[in-house]
Design a protein around this motif. Sequence first.
Motif, mmCIF file in Angstrom:
data_model
loop_
_atom_site.group_PDB
_atom_site.id
_atom_site.type_symbol
_atom_site.label_atom_id
_atom_site.label_comp_id
_atom_site.label_asym_id
_atom_site.label_seq_id
_atom_site.Cartn_x
_atom_site.Cartn_y
_atom_site.Cartn_z
ATOM 1 N N ALA A 1 -6.285 2.070 0.341
ATOM 2 C CA ALA A 1 -5.287 2.495 -0.643
ATOM 3 C C ALA A 1 -5.772 2.231 -2.066
ATOM 4 C CB ALA A 1 -3.961 1.781 -0.386
ATOM 5 N N ILE B 1 -4.588 7.818 2.727
ATOM 6 C CA ILE B 1 -3.660 6.696 2.503
ATOM 7 C C ILE B 1 -2.427 6.878 3.382
ATOM 8 C CG2 ILE B 1 -2.443 5.285 0.809
ATOM 9 C CD1 ILE B 1 -4.052 6.585 -1.404
ATOM 10 N N SER C 1 0.830 -1.212 0.000
ATOM 11 C CA SER C 1 0.000 0.000 0.000
ATOM 12 C C SER C 1 0.861 1.257 0.000
ATOM 13 C CB SER C 1 -0.915 0.007 1.232
ATOM 14 O OG SER C 1 -1.751 -1.128 1.260
ATOM 15 N N TRP D 1 -3.563 6.084 7.174
ATOM 16 C CA TRP D 1 -3.811 4.662 7.415
ATOM 17 C C TRP D 1 -2.523 3.860 7.236
ATOM 18 C CZ3 TRP D 1 -7.971 7.415 7.862
ATOM 19 C CH2 TRP D 1 -9.117 6.876 8.441
ATOM 20 N N GLY D 2 -1.722 4.228 6.255
ATOM 21 C CA GLY D 2 -0.460 3.512 6.031
ATOM 22 C C GLY D 2 0.500 3.651 7.199
ATOM 23 N N THR E 1 -6.311 -1.313 5.255
ATOM 24 C CA THR E 1 -5.407 -0.332 4.654
ATOM 25 C C THR E 1 -5.245 -0.583 3.162
ATOM 26 O OG1 THR E 1 -4.230 -0.103 6.759
ATOM 27 C CG2 THR E 1 -3.082 0.661 4.783
ATOM 28 N N ASN F 1 -8.746 4.834 -2.831
ATOM 29 C CA ASN F 1 -8.328 6.226 -2.978
ATOM 30 C C ASN F 1 -7.351 6.409 -4.132
ATOM 31 O OD1 ASN F 1 -9.879 6.565 -0.717
ATOM 32 N ND2 ASN F 1 -8.380 7.788 0.400
ATOM 33 N N ALA F 2 -6.402 5.484 -4.280
ATOM 34 C CA ALA F 2 -5.446 5.591 -5.382
ATOM 35 C C ALA F 2 -6.155 5.460 -6.721
ATOM 36 C CB ALA F 2 -4.358 4.534 -5.242
ATOM 37 N N LEU G 1 1.209 4.277 -2.664
ATOM 38 C CA LEU G 1 1.128 5.673 -2.225
ATOM 39 C C LEU G 1 2.277 6.494 -2.792
ATOM 40 C CD1 LEU G 1 0.159 8.035 -0.460
ATOM 41 C CD2 LEU G 1 1.375 6.981 1.464
#
Length: 536
Positions: free
Chosen positions: A489, A446, A417, A449-450, A485, A492-493, A421
């Motif tokens: 990711a 991201i 993830s 959470w990452g 996560t 959102n990514a 990012l």
Amino acid sequence: MQKMDPEMLLMVLDTLGKLEKDKLPLDTKLDLDHTANFPMDLIRFMVGPEVGLHLIFVPEEYGGMGAGAEDIAILSEKMAKMDMAVATSFLAICLGMDPILVGATPAQKQKYLTKIAEEGMIVAYCVTEPEAGSNVQSLKTKAERILDSEGQIVAYKINGEKQFITNGRVADLYTVLADTPEGPSFFIVEAGTPGLIPGKHEDKHGIRASDTSPVTLQDLCVPAENLVGGVEGQGLKQANQVFGYTRLMVAAFGLGAGMAALERAVAYGKDRIQFGTRLVDKQGYTHKLLVPHIVELEAARAYIEKVAQRLDSNEEDLQVEGAVAKYFATEAGDAAANDGIQAFGGYGYMREYEVEKIKRDVKITTIYEGTSEILQNVISMFRMRESVRTKGRYYLDMADKLAGLPTDTGAHWVAASLRVLADAIQVARELKLTKSQHVMFLLSDIMTWGEVAAALCHKAAGHQGGKKWSAEFMKAAARVFARDTVELAARNASKILRGCDPVAPNAERILAQLPTAEYQTGLMKDLDLVTAELVR
């Protein structure tokens, strides 16, 4: 940084437990909430010679206990579980002292920190204004120089309006931010000084027993010797210096309130029988309303512990880490409290069961000391800068460290993830998507959470089992959160890489780095394992 003796910390925690039992039982808390009365006698007792709880914020050389950041986080969680209104009053004492701690002259520290310690003074932090909430730089309060016959500054005349000031009507001492000719500066003002006029108590949604009021500054004359640090224009720097510390304290509030709601929901679910079995024996109760929250709250705890340890190692410039901790932990606490009401069904909506009060109280943690949205701005902007400074290595290095952890912590999923990012940040810069605040918010989540997941994986890898959770529980919780996560990711990514104009030409390659369906293998087993320890 100083740290409390472990035995002293346990003694303070025990004192808080006894204080709640003797002076703040549920009926008292509900009555204070209903009447919105500030518990002056209780707060005076807590800062009085018998308890002296305020001493945790004062360094030893000025008569305090010299608690470190990790100590404060533990005690803040405990206070928030006890009552958020009381906890907020103590947050204000800490906040009000901070400009003195980080910016005052040695003589000012000796005078005022010693006085706070010895007299148990209640302190207020006067920064927020009607038009200057999160944006402190739009400060309207003015401090005009008063000169003697030789042109020397002898005092300042301050005029302005402060808003939402905790302890505003009850404080013994105020630290006031005002704009001087050289820029924003803090001043120390004692209660009763002519021109310092507290307003009416605000009728609030939650933390109703905490004292919140406007404070009017009308031709308030302050001696030049009360300019914090003796130099104008240092106020914003002084405020920013402690964000890593104060936001971590609020993060612990979110954690404490969330745990308070969750623990009540677990206890209720053990006693409540529906359709022949306990609620905690039903996955619709545990896997929906309990497990997601204990996982997020333990993730928040892991990150809070990590940042606190770095602060206690005298590491500086942790404002972004403070923002990550506060954003994640307070949103997690708010969500846990919301589902706490749901877990009680109709009873959760009733005042006597307290969970609805916890929900109303915890909401403020997502607002004061920087709203969640301001924190998303801070996180995305400064982490973007760090990624540029390190030529993209910031999150790649974090991923490489995770890759060295045992796979049964889910660390390899979090590492993937973080690599996505890093690539998404690069694409966003190249395509000038960073002009979009929505894109920056997607990135900030991201990032948050990452980083939190990384902290939980590292904690799980070294956890040998303790009084509360087994090693197996921590690893299962880490795997559950790692899966969450990955999903965040991916979502959102994908929005950033595919949803913007132009579509990123390498979107598919970047997203292909994420694990596919196999990362969900074992999910139900992990949820069942977490449940078993949570409700045992």
